[in-house]
Scaffold this active site. Structure first.
Site, PDB file in Angstrom:
ATOM      1  N   ARG A 164       0.840  -1.217   0.000  1.00 19.64           N
ATOM      2  CA  ARG A 164       0.000   0.000   0.000  1.00 19.64           C
ATOM      3  C   ARG A 164       0.876   1.270   0.000  1.00 19.64           C
ATOM      4  NH1 ARG A 164      -3.072  -3.619  -0.558  1.00 19.64           N
ATOM      5  NH2 ARG A 164      -5.177  -3.800   0.280  1.00 19.64           N
ATOM      6  N   SER A 238     -10.464  -0.752   3.757  1.00 20.87           N
ATOM      7  CA  SER A 238      -9.658  -0.875   4.982  1.00 20.87           C
ATOM      8  C   SER A 238      -9.215   0.515   5.423  1.00 20.87           C
ATOM      9  CB  SER A 238      -8.404  -1.712   4.719  1.00 20.87           C
ATOM     10  OG  SER A 238      -8.742  -2.993   4.277  1.00 20.87           O
ATOM     11  N   GLU A 334      -4.496   3.671   6.458  1.00 16.09           N
ATOM     12  CA  GLU A 334      -4.292   3.455   5.024  1.00 16.09           C
ATOM     13  C   GLU A 334      -4.925   4.612   4.255  1.00 16.09           C
ATOM     14  OE1 GLU A 334      -6.242   1.462   1.693  1.00 16.09           O
ATOM     15  OE2 GLU A 334      -5.621  -0.348   2.756  1.00 16.09           O
TER      16      GLU A 334
END
Ligand code: EPU
Length: 338
Positions: A164, A238, A334
């Protein structure tokens, strides 16, 4: 290209939170983008490029210029015996690109089916799901430098992809606007069913012959069962990253929490399931006003209607503090907070 003032960004972020932008404009070409960036009245103002708004939490009004990306087009630029090279405008909806590939039997992004957002967000955070990451099929991207408005190409190594993560989230943060992404896809599919849930879902669906079409269906079905649809309940997937820790730290933690959910990584370290840790702290399904933790997936924070970005941020702070207290680890977000 029409510039609007004082516009609500609620329809432009999948959390569905209220936030006003001082100026707002779409752009459908690099030329339009350059015109907006060089306009005298916007020169000193902060800029925010929005794609699908699916990885962003707006915690206040935006006192600058919001640029909504509408760079479209999917083009086959070249091919060899084994691959096709597809160039997609960064404003294309990611799932439209996935469907384009699936219908033509171009393999490589079927495991990334139904990820919300646009193509441009893909490399920014190296989107990933169900055993695949964008970097596995990435060839190059074209970006506009905000410093001198020059066009630059970034190769796979230039992007420095991680979990990520990419150079565009690190030292080049806010310095470039991604215009197009070129992927290298396989003509002969190499199916990736390494993620346990896919095999189980294919079996449940009664699939006898595996294909990229079947994998895409399985992934879509798994996502729908676990993740809330932003059209119904505001969310950005998420909210936190799964922490990566050393083998020593993992063994210590495993000693204290025998049920700990973790996956070994190639370099010997471990990735922990943050959703499991958040659930162990008692947050799963909790709701505070309209801000909450999703009932089926504790890694996902949701807006049931009128929560503000700040309400969701406050909830995330409480979760970070309680995971820190119980497991001694600091969760990282995130989602980008603005
Ligand atoms: N788990 C729980 N309770 C929960 C959630 C998860 O115990 O409430 C445990 C379960 O044991 C489960 C494990 O955690 O087996 C992993 O859960 P899941 O398969 O749902 O994946 P995840 O680690 O929570 C990551 C990605 C998702 C991606 C899935 C599937 C991150 C931050 N998230 O979630 O990506 O779809 O794997 O590959 O890496 C996103 O980035 O927005 C996103 C949705």
């Amino acid at each position: 290209m029409k510039i609007t003032e004082k516009i609500s960004l609620k329809p432009f972020n999948t959390f569905g939170v209220e936030s006003a932008a001082r100026y707002f404009s779409t752009f459908a070409s690099a030329e339009e983008l350059k015109t907006l960036l060089t306009e005298e009245k916007f020169k000193e103002l902060p800029k925010l490029v929005l794609g699908g708004g699916s990885n962003i939490l707006l915690c206040a009004d935006f006192e600058g210029l919001v640029l909504k990306n509408e760079l479209k087009g999917i083009e086959l630029v070249s091919e060899d015996a084994k691959h096709v090279f597809l160039k997609a405008g960064s404003g294309e909806v990611w799932q439209d690109l996935v469907e384009f590939c699936i219908s033509r039997n171009y393999a490589g992004i079927e495991n990334l089916s139904l990820i919300p957002g646009t193509v441009g967000a893909g490399p920014l955070q190296n989107i990933g799901a169900y055993g695949a990451e964008l970097k596995d099929v990435f060839f190059q991207l074209e970006a506009l430098s905000l410093k001198d408005l020059s066009l630059q190409l970034f190769s796979l190594t230039d992007c420095r992809f991680g979990y990520r993560n990419s150079v565009f989230k690190q030292e080049l943060r806010g310095k470039y606007i991604i215009l197009s992404v070129t992927l290298r896809l396989n003509k002969m599919p190499q199916l990736n069913t390494s993620y346990g849930a896919i095999e189980k879902e294919l079996e449940r669906m009664g699939v006898k012959e595996k294909s990229i079409q079947a994998i895409s269906k399985a992934v879509i079905s798994i996502r729908r069962s676990k993740l809330p649809d932003p059209q119904t309940i505001g969310n950005a997937g998420s909210f936190f990253k799964n922490p990566e820790i050393s083998r020593e730290d993992y063994l210590l933690l495993k000693g204290n929490f025998a049920e700990l959910v973790a996956y070994p990584l190639e370099d010997g370290s471990f990735k922990l399931a943050a959703g499991w840790m958040i659930e162990q702290c008692g947050w799963k399904g909790k709701r505070f006003g309209d801000a909450g933790v999703h009932v089926n997936q504790a890694l996902v924070l949701v807006n049931y209607g009128k929560a503000s970005g700040q309400n969701i941020l406050d909830l995330s702070e409480k979760i970070i503090a309680s995971v820190k207290e119980k497991f001694g680890l600091s969760l990282e977000r995130e989602v980008n907070t603005i």
